[in-house]
Scaffold this motif. Structure first.
Motif, PDB file in Angstrom:
ATOM      1  N   GLU A  91       0.996  -1.039  -0.080  1.00 55.08           N
ATOM      2  CA  GLU A  91       0.026  -0.074  -0.004  1.00 55.08           C
ATOM      3  C   GLU A  91       0.994   1.089  -0.080  1.00 55.08           C
ATOM      4  O   GLU A  91       1.738   1.362   0.558  1.00 55.08           O
ATOM      5  CB  GLU A  91      -1.018  -0.135   1.485  1.00 55.08           C
ATOM      6  N   PRO A  92       0.677   2.254  -0.953  1.00 51.72           N
ATOM      7  CA  PRO A  92       1.647   3.408  -1.109  1.00 51.72           C
ATOM      8  C   PRO A  92       1.321   4.451   0.017  1.00 51.72           C
ATOM      9  O   PRO A  92       0.328   4.557   0.482  1.00 51.72           O
ATOM     10  CB  PRO A  92       1.416   3.896  -2.426  1.00 51.72           C
ATOM     11  N   PHE A  93       2.550   5.173   0.314  1.00 46.10           N
ATOM     12  CA  PHE A  93       2.338   6.349   0.971  1.00 46.10           C
ATOM     13  C   PHE A  93       1.743   7.587  -0.072  1.00 46.10           C
ATOM     14  O   PHE A  93       2.577   8.060  -0.823  1.00 46.10           O
ATOM     15  CB  PHE A  93       3.954   6.697   1.413  1.00 46.10           C
ATOM     16  N   SER A  94       0.558   7.586   0.375  1.00 45.59           N
ATOM     17  CA  SER A  94      -0.197   8.676  -0.417  1.00 45.59           C
ATOM     18  C   SER A  94      -1.424   9.167   0.404  1.00 45.59           C
ATOM     19  O   SER A  94      -1.713   8.664   1.351  1.00 45.59           O
ATOM     20  CB  SER A  94      -0.645   8.029  -1.840  1.00 45.59           C
ATOM     21  N   GLY A  95      -1.917  10.393  -0.119  1.00 46.91           N
ATOM     22  CA  GLY A  95      -3.110  11.197   0.451  1.00 46.91           C
ATOM     23  C   GLY A  95      -4.290   9.852   0.353  1.00 46.91           C
ATOM     24  O   GLY A  95      -5.118   9.854   1.501  1.00 46.91           O
ATOM     25  N   ASP A  96      -4.397   8.944  -0.683  1.00 48.79           N
ATOM     26  CA  ASP A  96      -5.457   8.015  -0.665  1.00 48.79           C
ATOM     27  C   ASP A  96      -5.201   7.159   0.613  1.00 48.79           C
ATOM     28  O   ASP A  96      -6.451   6.551   1.111  1.00 48.79           O
ATOM     29  CB  ASP A  96      -5.520   7.295  -2.047  1.00 48.79           C
ATOM     30  N   TYR A  97      -4.184   6.621   0.846  1.00 52.65           N
ATOM     31  CA  TYR A  97      -3.785   5.624   1.735  1.00 52.65           C
ATOM     32  C   TYR A  97      -4.215   6.211   3.364  1.00 52.65           C
ATOM     33  O   TYR A  97      -5.125   5.414   4.120  1.00 52.65           O
ATOM     34  CB  TYR A  97      -2.528   5.097   1.981  1.00 52.65           C
ATOM     35  N   PHE A  98      -4.046   7.388   3.539  1.00 52.66           N
ATOM     36  CA  PHE A  98      -4.289   7.950   4.655  1.00 52.66           C
ATOM     37  C   PHE A  98      -5.798   8.538   4.914  1.00 52.66           C
ATOM     38  O   PHE A  98      -6.049   8.848   5.998  1.00 52.66           O
ATOM     39  CB  PHE A  98      -3.165   9.204   4.912  1.00 52.66           C
ATOM     40  N   SER A  99      -6.341   8.594   3.743  1.00 48.65           N
ATOM     41  CA  SER A  99      -7.813   9.366   3.892  1.00 48.65           C
ATOM     42  C   SER A  99      -8.828   8.488   4.565  1.00 48.65           C
ATOM     43  O   SER A  99      -8.657   7.188   4.398  1.00 48.65           O
ATOM     44  CB  SER A  99      -8.348   9.559   2.461  1.00 48.65           C
ATOM     45  N   GLY A 100      -9.764   9.325   5.245  1.00 43.57           N
ATOM     46  CA  GLY A 100     -10.845   8.460   5.908  1.00 43.57           C
ATOM     47  C   GLY A 100     -10.587   8.158   7.488  1.00 43.57           C
ATOM     48  O   GLY A 100     -11.484   8.182   8.198  1.00 43.57           O
ATOM     49  N   ASP A 117      -8.437  13.758   5.716  1.00 35.87           N
ATOM     50  CA  ASP A 117      -8.227  14.298   4.107  1.00 35.87           C
ATOM     51  C   ASP A 117      -7.011  13.914   3.304  1.00 35.87           C
ATOM     52  O   ASP A 117      -6.672  14.378   2.394  1.00 35.87           O
ATOM     53  CB  ASP A 117      -8.255  15.798   4.072  1.00 35.87           C
ATOM     54  N   GLY A 118      -5.963  13.226   4.264  1.00 37.66           N
ATOM     55  CA  GLY A 118      -4.704  12.685   3.636  1.00 37.66           C
ATOM     56  C   GLY A 118      -3.743  13.770   3.540  1.00 37.66           C
ATOM     57  O   GLY A 118      -2.784  13.810   2.863  1.00 37.66           O
ATOM     58  N   GLN A 119      -3.701  14.663   4.414  1.00 34.47           N
ATOM     59  CA  GLN A 119      -2.946  16.041   4.604  1.00 34.47           C
ATOM     60  C   GLN A 119      -2.477  16.009   5.918  1.00 34.47           C
ATOM     61  O   GLN A 119      -3.069  15.653   6.923  1.00 34.47           O
ATOM     62  CB  GLN A 119      -3.681  17.293   3.987  1.00 34.47           C
ATOM     63  N   GLN A 120      -1.168  16.503   6.320  1.00 25.83           N
ATOM     64  CA  GLN A 120      -0.654  16.886   7.516  1.00 25.83           C
ATOM     65  C   GLN A 120      -1.495  18.062   8.197  1.00 25.83           C
ATOM     66  O   GLN A 120      -1.386  19.103   7.600  1.00 25.83           O
ATOM     67  CB  GLN A 120       0.714  17.209   7.448  1.00 25.83           C
TER      68      GLN A 120
END
Length: 209
Positions: free
Chosen positions: A62-71, A182-185
């Motif tokens: 699973e990649p380090f990306s906004g999609d992975y961290f979203s939700g 939102d997949g942002q810091q």
């Protein structure tokens, strides 16, 4: 090994703290919220920042990306499995924190450790390490250049170890990046972690979008 913070790390954190206090003073949070955040050592950014395009991934690719961290909200640590003190201490604190949270907050929060020692830590080894503390914790890694890119962008720089030396160590902090749903810091949590204060603040924070 006791951490010897670099000048870059000190300047980055001081800048972030100043930005966070400025945000509170400008009305970004109520005074009571600000006091709670300060007690929990949470410093919020004036506005969310996009994650860097770093080629990192979990053991399951699973990649380090906004999609992975979203939700979900994410607490992100940079560390390594051979770390003698900071990593096991911080992960144990995160385990205790997670167990203190109500089930709803647990479902909205994840913990991710990004490996700063790719010379020794494979994605699989890193995942096994974090799962020792909690089966729900995740590990990510990549090349040293890519990990450095991510760490610097998230204001959590580290000093790579000298891989030519046996038993080398990596200088890093126990601070955490706070990633929003939102997949942002959204900010940084400073160490040492105050488990009690974080347990009081996080349930309300992770309900926000």
């Amino acid at each position: 090994m006791k951490l010897k913070p670099s000048v870059v790390l000190a300047v980055a954190l001081c800048t972030l703290v100043g930005m966070g206090f400025g945000y509170w003073m400008l009305g970004g949070a109520r005074a009571s919220d600000s006091a709670q955040l300060l007690t929990a050592r949470i410093v919020l950014l004036p506005k969310p920042m996009a994650l860097p395009s770093a080629a990192l991934e979990t053991a399951s690719h699973e990649p380090f990306s906004g999609d992975y961290f979203s939700g979900k909200w994410t607490l992100m640590l940079f560390g390594y499995t051979y770390c003698p003190d900071i990593c096991p201490t911080t992960l144990a604190e995160l385990r205790a924190l997670y167990e203190r949270l109500p089930e709803e907050a647990q479902q909205r929060l994840r913990v991710v450790m990004v490996g700063v020692d790719p010379h020794r830590d494979t994605p699989e080894l890193l995942q096994q390490y974090v799962e020792y503390f909690n089966p729900g914790f995740a590990g990510m890694t990549g090349t040293l250049d890519q990990v450095t890119l991510a760490a610097n962008a998230l204001r959590l720089p580290f000093v790579p170890g000298d891989t030519s030396q046996p038993g080398y160590t990596v200088s890093h902090s126990g601070n955490l990046a706070l990633i929003g749903p939102d997949g942002q810091q959204r900010g940084v949590v400073s160490s040492p972690l105050d488990v009690d204060a974080l347990a009081d603040v996080l349930p309300a924070l992770v309900r926000t979008r």
